[in-house]
Design an enzyme around this catalytic site. Structure first.
Site, mmCIF file in Angstrom:
data_model
loop_
_atom_site.group_PDB
_atom_site.id
_atom_site.type_symbol
_atom_site.label_atom_id
_atom_site.label_comp_id
_atom_site.label_asym_id
_atom_site.label_seq_id
_atom_site.Cartn_x
_atom_site.Cartn_y
_atom_site.Cartn_z
ATOM 1 N N THR A 121 -21.849 -49.233 -48.197
ATOM 2 C CA THR A 121 -21.169 -49.112 -46.912
ATOM 3 C C THR A 121 -20.855 -50.488 -46.379
ATOM 4 O O THR A 121 -21.198 -51.497 -46.971
ATOM 5 C CB THR A 121 -22.003 -48.339 -45.899
ATOM 6 N N ASN B 29 -8.173 -46.788 -32.866
ATOM 7 C CA ASN B 29 -7.417 -47.361 -33.975
ATOM 8 C C ASN B 29 -5.933 -47.548 -33.724
ATOM 9 O O ASN B 29 -5.279 -48.325 -34.416
ATOM 10 C CB ASN B 29 -7.643 -46.525 -35.232
#
Lengths: 406, 406
Positions: free
Chosen positions: A191, A401
């Site tokens: 990750t 975003n």
């Protein structure tokens, strides 16, 4: 940024003998917070790592991949606010400059210095800021895990760490991990940035095998948005200060206990990342059973976990199992429509290729109102199974975003 | 539902000799609109189709797949509001009942009756409503393409159709298509529901080859959300009324012209679906060049087209090419970071593995403010290329899908 509603408190975590943490302000962005972490590791520390499978990795990833072949570590530098990815030779030079400066001041080889960076892609990491930040860190007072967890974060809304212990060769060894990540999460091999420290004595080859095994059902089984980062890195450092006889292979005393503890720690850390998924309001666990193989089950589970229509349905607390069928169907893996069954929580909603007639909607509705949602799929084809974790897709993800600017 | 800002007016489309359209109210949902389309096709009509690759297809898809092997058609029934997918034997029985009723009243074989349904998954299509709707349609006055395009729609915000002509064997043949689709769009083999009609005389095997070829760069190159439907169906019917000598193979007079016209029509129809992508405010065209193969280029283009981070960046008019690098990197296809170049519109923003120094941001910003955005990626590895179309990911998508109830 508001704290994720799925956040959990930062746990009390013990120090690891042989590990010293320091943080400083390199000011990679126009912010007034610590953004450089400097960790020194006792002589004899071994290291293992898993890194992004991206074909466009950052120079930090390439640096770590090369350094990992030697298996030893003396320092770790983590930069937050600039990932240094896709920056050509200037990016590579920045990583080399950081490793050289640490090596020169700490009497070690540059290849003993591990470097990870996270943040905007495409802007070369400014060497002057990195060097000034390092110099400030060298003389700073040691700090704790919470400081490190906060310093490595970027869009994270809460600091993330976990710890556990295992008895190895008669000694209690401790494992501590900190992690950051919130968006661009579909690690595949690792990750965003995760760091595990233990005082156990562990042979690097064994540490690598244990970390690779721990990664498969943890970091490789989470997704926030299906987007794999250019910088994904998980490193595990073992200082050996616990004094156990080094773990070298599966027959070493305590090998099983250590592997289990490492796997447990990685799973805890991975779930923290999903809990901080951008815009997430619900943690979704997806269990797939009865697939032709474990690999097939994993691909089907990920198809469900990444489906925007499934994720928005969960956000809307809608038991829309038709979208789960759709996601199973598109995965491209063996599936027999007419033997498929699906549950939400403990309630079977579809079975044998159609809806369960008159199933009780009350427990399903109440399960979907909770913060942790379980979707179960049984393909009734074979013995393959997988569990993955995702989060819902909400207006919050779009706001974060679509408004983001480098 | 507000009309998509990317909507285009429904074009004036000529009738096709041998095709008669009728619509009626079957009332599959509690709405007062036509939702059943019944099309009769002249004797001698040939048919071809491409259908979803989903492993959990609707019984309609299975029915069409079987009927297509015979190559002839006399009728088409389209139901809107209920996809009849994942409904077990009751769903199959509903399709058989529809085909049987049409065959009995129109003196044809059940296998000459094509059926397509779209809407909620998991609710068996009510046979009584279908039969009443059919009976109403049988006696209704013929209608036009706009009526059909409106009747087959569900969450579509505007009716979608296109037409073209080709000269075949000295005759001008006409091709007309109507299509529906807005969400759950990643057709892979076909899109939600699309229907093409021509008066050309075409051998079914040739029609199938031409449709398969036209599908590859059109329906298989669009995505709204990466979610592949259980019901995707494109059918092409050729009545032969134009009087040309039947097209049977590549050497037939006019074969090239017909194929080109069909490909052009499919491309027009596919783009209309993306223009009605759920929540879309921008149409995104992605060109990938220099890949190792066309297939590799397509996979990289789709990785960009489906990336939530790329799609939200475009929604935010953010020239975030780092996210394009990320999407190239995660595609799993051959790519060399340091030979990659990226453009927005006509402006090169990254090249040779890093940002183009001092590129002019003004034309990029102005390009991103427009409704049609182009992203170009050159891998500089080989000759492989692909073009795909997507749309941005906005709050509108979340509102539509998190609030959707069956």
């Amino acid at each position: 940024m508001q704290t994720s509603p799925l956040a959990t408190p930062f746990p009390d975590m013990p120090p690891i003998d042989g590990v010293e943490l320091r943080v400083s302000r390199a000011r990679y962005k126009t912010w007034d917070r610590c953004d450089l972490t400097f960790v020194t590791l006792a002589e004899g520390t071994t290291v293992a790592g898993v890194l992004t499978q991206s074909r466009c990795p950052s120079p930090e990833v390439e640096w770590c991949r090369a350094a990992l072949t030697l298996g030893t570590a003396r320092a770790l530098v983590v930069n937050a606010g600039n990932s240094n990815a896709f920056t050509g030779s200037r990016g590579r030079a920045a990583v080399e400059a950081i490793a050289a400066r640490v090596a020169a001041t700490h009497a070690c080889k540059p290849s003993d210095v591990f470097v990870a960076s996270t943040g905007v892609i495409g802007v070369p990491l400014p060497v002057d800021k990195a060097e000034a930040g390092l110099d400030a860190a060298f003389t700073a007072a040691p700090c704790g895990w919470l400081d490190m967890a906060e310093t490595i974060g970027t869009t994270d809304t809460f600091p993330k760490g976990a710890s556990t212990t295992a008895v190895v060769d008669g000694r209690t060894v401790t494992l501590v991990g900190v992690i950051k990540g919130s968006g661009m999460i579909a690690p595949d091999m690792a990750t965003m940035l995760g760091f595990v420290f233990t005082d156990a004595a562990v042979d690097p080859a064994f540490l690598q095998r244990a970390l690779t095994a721990a990664n498969a059902p943890s970091f490789s089984c989470i997704t926030v948005d299906g987007d794999t980062s250019t910088s994904d890195t998980v490193l595990a450092f073992a200082t050996g200060k616990a004094g156990n006889r080094p773990l070298t292979d599966d027959d070493s005393l305590g090998a099983d206990a250590f592997r289990a503890a490492l796997a447990d720690l990685c799973r805890q850390l991975a779930l923290l990342v999903v809990r901080d998924g951008e815009g997430a309001t619900k943690l979704i666990r997806i269990d797939v059973d009865g697939a032709e193989s474990d690999r097939s089950a994993h691909r089907i589970a990920m198809s469900i976990a990444n489906s925007p229509l499934v994720k928005t349905a969960i956000a809307g607390e809608d038991a829309n199992w038709g979208r789960v069928v759709m996601a199973v169907g598109k995965a491209g893996e063996p599936a027999e429509r007419d033997s498929l069954s699906i549950r939400f929580g403990a309630t079977q909603v579809a079975s044998g290729g159609l809806a369960v007639e008159g199933y009780d909607e009350a427990p399903v509705a109440s399960h979907l109102k909770g913060q942790e949602v379980e979707i179960g799929v049984d393909l009734n084809l074979g013995e393959g199974r997988a569990t993955v974790w995702s989060c819902d897709l909400t207006h919050g993800y779009i706001s974060i975003n679509a408004d983001y600017r480098s």
